[in-house]
Design a protein around this motif. Structure first.
Motif, PDB file in Angstrom:
ATOM      1  N   SER A  53       0.847  -1.191   0.000  1.00  0.00           N
ATOM      2  CA  SER A  53       0.000   0.000   0.000  1.00  0.00           C
ATOM      3  C   SER A  53       0.880   1.238   0.000  1.00  0.00           C
ATOM      4  O   SER A  53       2.084   1.164   0.275  1.00  0.00           O
ATOM      5  N   TRP A  86      -3.915  -0.910  -1.953  1.00  0.00           N
ATOM      6  CA  TRP A  86      -4.570   0.396  -1.866  1.00  0.00           C
ATOM      7  C   TRP A  86      -3.544   1.515  -1.930  1.00  0.00           C
ATOM      8  O   TRP A  86      -2.394   1.350  -1.535  1.00  0.00           O
ATOM      9  N   CYS A  91      -7.288  -2.608  -6.883  1.00  0.00           N
ATOM     10  CA  CYS A  91      -6.559  -1.599  -6.115  1.00  0.00           C
ATOM     11  C   CYS A  91      -7.527  -0.508  -5.689  1.00  0.00           C
ATOM     12  O   CYS A  91      -8.133   0.157  -6.542  1.00  0.00           O
ATOM     13  N   THR A 114      -0.532  -3.228  -6.040  1.00  0.00           N
ATOM     14  CA  THR A 114      -0.873  -2.414  -4.878  1.00  0.00           C
ATOM     15  C   THR A 114      -2.298  -2.681  -4.406  1.00  0.00           C
ATOM     16  O   THR A 114      -3.241  -2.595  -5.192  1.00  0.00           O
TER      17      THR A 114
END
Length: 373
Positions: A120, A142, A187, A140
């Motif tokens: 992240s 977030w 994501c 990713t």
């Protein structure tokens, strides 16, 4: 249809979903040797010490934004392999600098995912270019952009930068959302704003930009929290009971939809004014379940105590992460946190506050009628 505002558990914690790790803490009791065997679930990593902004609320201004502080990619690759093989589950790239400034960030992200660690970012998104979007967004979980002004004017005031950076960030985030949607990537992309006198009147209009122009999944509006070591003292007397600061809370919630959430952290704001004598009296998350890796290589047990030797366990340029995590300095650090640290003097609303409340109640048997499930 009822809209669940905190679908991402932004104003809560997820520790309850790690029962095996929690059980290790409870079964260890006060045996330090057993606590040393518990690896962190979550690590915050600062790839670089340099930052392209000088935000008025910056909690780590006392570190100095050292441009020469940078984690070397070959060292980081070994650290990631070590972390992955020992159960570290997530890394947030953020820290005392801007993570996207690191020239090898895409290689670092790919390696992180390769070893089984979730990725992240917290970033100001100014340096988020096409290469990062195309190479790293897929890895990713977030990405949260720190955008602390609802207009170019208030943004420049708070970030201490040029007004044109505001639109640049909006364009970068919009591009990331479009790429995510086009490629069906898993994501979550959100925006976070610290609620300050400079931006309070902009938040409703800004939420519309985040929802309609950027197309982000959420907007977090959170309170400022004073870091004790911080040089900045502009907001020492900020009062979140003020109707001026919180006048737009209802209007913001009305902007929610099935695809867009507003996490207005009113409970966290209220924590400032709660009776601190009712707070937990021991910290169980800091020396156990999280770690912080500085850009110059030092491993700390808590982000809020950087440069404090009681929380520094070693340096990845000198020892492996495992050697550091199971070493004598961490043993001393755990003993200090459990026996000497006065948590009443710690920052209110620290990152691990909700986790600490949960673990303290479990460890100290503070839950009423616990057997009535």
């Amino acid at each position: 249809m009822e809209i669940v505002s905190d679908k991402f558990s932004i104003d809560g914690h997820k520790m309850a979903y790690h029962p095996v790790e929690v059980a290790k803490l409870l079964s260890a009791e006060d045996d330090i040797s057993k606590l040393l065997d518990i690896y962190p679930i979550y690590v915050e990593v600062s790839p670089v010490g340099a930052c392209n902004h000088r935000c008025t609320f910056c909690a780590v201004d006392y570190i100095g934004y050292e441009a020469t502080n940078r984690i070397e990619v070959d060292v980081m690759m070994k650290v990631l392999e070590d972390m992955g093989s020992n159960g570290v589950k997530s890394i947030m790239y953020a820290g005392e600098g801007e993570p996207l400034i690191h020239k090898k960030i895409n290689e670092i992200v790919a390696k992180t995912k390769e070893v089984g660690i979730d990725v992240s970012f917290t970033t100001n998104a100014v340096a988020m270019g096409d290469r990062f979007i195309e190479e790293s967004l897929q890895h990713t979980s977030w990405l949260k952009a720190s955008v602390n002004g609802g207009s170019a004017k208030s943004y420049a005031q708070v970030h201490r930068t040029r007004e044109k950076d505001f639109q640049r960030v909006i364009n970068n985030l919009k591009k990331a959302v479009e790429f995510r949607n086009k490629n069906k990537l898993d994501c979550t992309i959100g925006v976070q704003s610290v609620l300050l006198p400079e931006n309070a009147n902009d938040m409703v209009d800004f939420a519309k930009i985040v929802r309609d122009e950027i197309g982000a999944d959420y907007l977090v509006i959170k309170p400022f929290s004073q870091e004790e070591s911080s040089i900045n003292r502009l907001y020492d007397n900020i009062d979140y009971r003020s109707m001026t600061l919180r006048a737009n809370e209802k209007k913001l919630k009305e902007l929610e939809s099935d695809n867009f959430k507003v996490s207005y952290r009113s409970e966290t704001m209220s924590n400032y004014h709660e009776d601190q004598s009712n707070r937990y009296t021991a910290c169980y998350s800091t020396p156990i379940y999280m770690a912080y890796l500085m850009a110059e290589g030092s491993v700390y047990g808590c982000k809020d105590h950087l440069l404090d030797p009681n929380f520094c366990y070693g340096n990845i340029n000198e020892n492996t992460f495992s050697e550091i995590w199971k070493g004598e300095n961490r043993r001393k650090g755990i003993e200090y946190v459990l026996n000497e640290l006065d948590v009443s003097k710690c920052r209110v609303n620290c990152r691990m506050d909700k986790v600490n409340r949960y673990l303290f109640d479990l460890k100290e048997n503070k839950i009423n009628h616990i057997n009535f499930i």
